[in-house]
Design a protein around this motif. Structure first.
Motif, short mmCIF file in Angstrom:
data_model
loop_
_atom_site.label_atom_id
_atom_site.label_comp_id
_atom_site.label_asym_id
_atom_site.label_seq_id
_atom_site.Cartn_x
_atom_site.Cartn_y
_atom_site.Cartn_z
N LEU A 41 0.83 -1.20 0.00
CA LEU A 41 0.00 0.00 0.00
C LEU A 41 0.86 1.25 0.00
N ARG A 42 1.94 1.23 0.77
CA ARG A 42 2.84 2.39 0.83
C ARG A 42 3.48 2.65 -0.52
N VAL A 43 3.90 1.60 -1.20
CA VAL A 43 4.52 1.77 -2.52
C VAL A 43 3.51 2.36 -3.51
N ILE A 44 2.28 1.88 -3.48
CA ILE A 44 1.24 2.41 -4.37
C ILE A 44 0.97 3.88 -4.06
N LEU A 45 0.86 4.20 -2.77
CA LEU A 45 0.60 5.59 -2.38
C LEU A 45 1.78 6.50 -2.74
N GLN A 46 3.00 5.99 -2.62
CA GLN A 46 4.16 6.78 -3.02
C GLN A 46 4.12 7.07 -4.51
N PHE A 47 3.75 6.07 -5.30
CA PHE A 47 3.64 6.26 -6.74
C PHE A 47 2.62 7.34 -7.06
N ILE A 48 1.47 7.27 -6.41
CA ILE A 48 0.42 8.26 -6.63
C ILE A 48 0.90 9.66 -6.22
N ALA A 49 1.59 9.74 -5.07
CA ALA A 49 2.09 11.03 -4.60
C ALA A 49 3.10 11.62 -5.58
N ILE A 50 3.99 10.79 -6.09
CA ILE A 50 5.00 11.28 -7.05
C ILE A 50 4.33 11.76 -8.33
N ILE A 51 3.37 10.99 -8.81
CA ILE A 51 2.65 11.40 -10.02
C ILE A 51 1.93 12.73 -9.79
N LEU A 52 1.28 12.87 -8.65
CA LEU A 52 0.59 14.14 -8.34
C LEU A 52 1.57 15.32 -8.29
N ILE A 53 2.71 15.11 -7.66
CA ILE A 53 3.72 16.17 -7.56
C ILE A 53 4.21 16.57 -8.94
N VAL A 54 4.48 15.59 -9.79
CA VAL A 54 4.95 15.89 -11.15
C VAL A 54 3.87 16.64 -11.93
N ILE A 55 2.61 16.22 -11.81
CA ILE A 55 1.53 16.90 -12.52
C ILE A 55 1.38 18.34 -12.03
N VAL A 56 1.44 18.54 -10.72
CA VAL A 56 1.32 19.90 -10.17
C VAL A 56 2.48 20.78 -10.65
N LEU A 57 3.69 20.25 -10.64
CA LEU A 57 4.84 21.04 -11.11
C LEU A 57 4.70 21.36 -12.59
N TRP A 58 4.27 20.39 -13.39
CA TRP A 58 4.09 20.60 -14.83
C TRP A 58 3.01 21.65 -15.07
N TRP A 59 1.91 21.55 -14.32
CA TRP A 59 0.79 22.46 -14.49
C TRP A 59 1.18 23.90 -14.13
N ARG A 60 1.93 24.05 -13.05
CA ARG A 60 2.33 25.40 -12.61
C ARG A 60 3.36 26.04 -13.56
N ASN A 61 4.22 25.22 -14.16
CA ASN A 61 5.24 25.77 -15.03
C ASN A 61 4.82 25.82 -16.50
N GLY A 62 3.65 25.27 -16.79
CA GLY A 62 3.21 25.17 -18.19
C GLY A 62 2.43 26.30 -18.68
#
Length: 62
Positions: A41-62
């Motif tokens: 569960l932790r690995v899955i949640l970490q994956f989701i958190a990383i994806i969210l962080i990347v999307i937020v960074l992409w969205w803010r800089n795009g």
């Protein structure tokens, strides 16, 4: 705090909570199956958190 910050914060908090639950289970000598389930569960949640962080960074800089 924006919506994206809230999503990232929730995702990171969920990872931390599952990590702490896993550590408590391990320190108390709990079930190995529970430890494995929490680790997955932790690995899955970490994956989701990383994806969210990347999307937020992409969205803010795009």
């Amino acid at each position: 705090m924006t919506f994206s910050n809230t999503l990232v914060s929730i995702a990171v908090a969920a990872v931390a909570l599952v990590l702490l639950l896993g550590l408590v289970n391990m320190l108390r000598g709990g079930s190995a199956n529970t430890s494995q389930r929490l680790m997955r569960l932790r690995v899955i949640l970490q994956f989701i958190a990383i994806i969210l962080i990347v999307i937020v960074l992409w969205w803010r800089n795009g």
